[in-house]
Design a protein around this motif. Structure first.
Motif: not given
Length: 249
Positions: A20-37
């Motif tokens: 579930d956590i990775l699914k949320i991160q996989g969604d196209d959300q600015p919060l996660y796309t701007t974060m480093t690995f």
């Protein structure tokens, strides 16, 4: 987006929450796309850790068998009771448990001893301590049943001596037989300077010796309790009457 095979492996490892956590991160959300690995993996692990701990603490709360399942330190009523809020908050940190201290809650019937004990017990569960609530009359019934078995009493003592926090409600409310007193001694001896106990009682500590039948065994029980205990007077206000009156208003 993680593959179905990766999801299967995570679930096989009992890491359903990570899916579930990775699914949320996989969604196209600015919060996660701007974060480093590194930031994303750290956030994922922190979230997984919190989920696992929440599930474990909820399981510990159910296993504790609290009389008041809704008891919570944040919902304790303080007005006109003489309770020290700072002291209760300090107890909720469980430092007394790490120091192997016990707590004696003394007060009249209905003064909120059991609710307070359950609230402190729930705070301990949140810190992943094993807790058990039980009324002393029920515990002594278990002792009587265990006496009919070969090594039943020793097994019962071992079981209740291993809880990180044991809440004994209605402490010394009823008259005790010699067998009851010896059982209580064995239990307090096993728990002494090793685990914490909360005693909910209507009787002051000065009355305990007589309630325990007097003599050397009573001396030994008191010696293992009173010298490393925190005593709290819950007062004389009947909390049941107080809240029933407020409901009627």
């Amino acid at each position: 987006m993680i593959s179905d095979e990766t999801k299967r492996k995570l679930r096989e490892l009992n890491l359903d929450e990570m899916v579930d956590i990775l699914k949320i991160q996989g969604d196209d959300q600015p919060l996660y796309t701007t974060m480093t690995f590194d930031e994303r993996i750290t956030l994922a692990i922190d979230s997984l850790y919190q989920c696992k701990n929440n599930k474990r603490s909820n399981r510990l709360m159910k296993q504790a068998r609290f009389r008041f399942a809704d008891a919570d330190v944040n919902s304790i009523y303080y007005a006109n009771r003489g309770l020290d809020k700072n002291q209760i908050i300090e107890l909720s940190t469980c430092q007394y448990m790490r120091n192997n201290y016990s707590v004696v809650l003394n007060g009249f019937t209905g003064s909120g001893k059991t609710f307070l004990a359950c609230a402190l017990g729930k705070a301990a569960c949140r810190q992943l301590y094993r807790v058990r609530y039980i009324r002393v009359p029920e515990l002594l019934e278990l002792r009587a049943e265990a006496a009919l078995q070969g090594k039943g009493i020793s097994k019962l003592v071992s079981k209740f001596s291993n809880y990180h926090l044991l809440i004994l409600d209605e402490w010394l409310l009823q008259e005790l037989s010699d067998e009851d007193v010896r059982f209580i001694f064995e239990l307090t001896e096993k728990r002494y300077d090793c685990h914490s106990t909360i005693f909910c009682t209507q009787y002051k500590v000065s009355d305990w010796h007589t309630r325990l039948g007097g003599g050397t065994v009573a001396d030994a029980i008191l010696d293992r309790i009173v010298h490393k205990s925190i005593r709290i007077d819950t007062g004389s206000m009947n909390m049941r009457e107080h809240f029933s009156e407020k409901t009627l208003l």
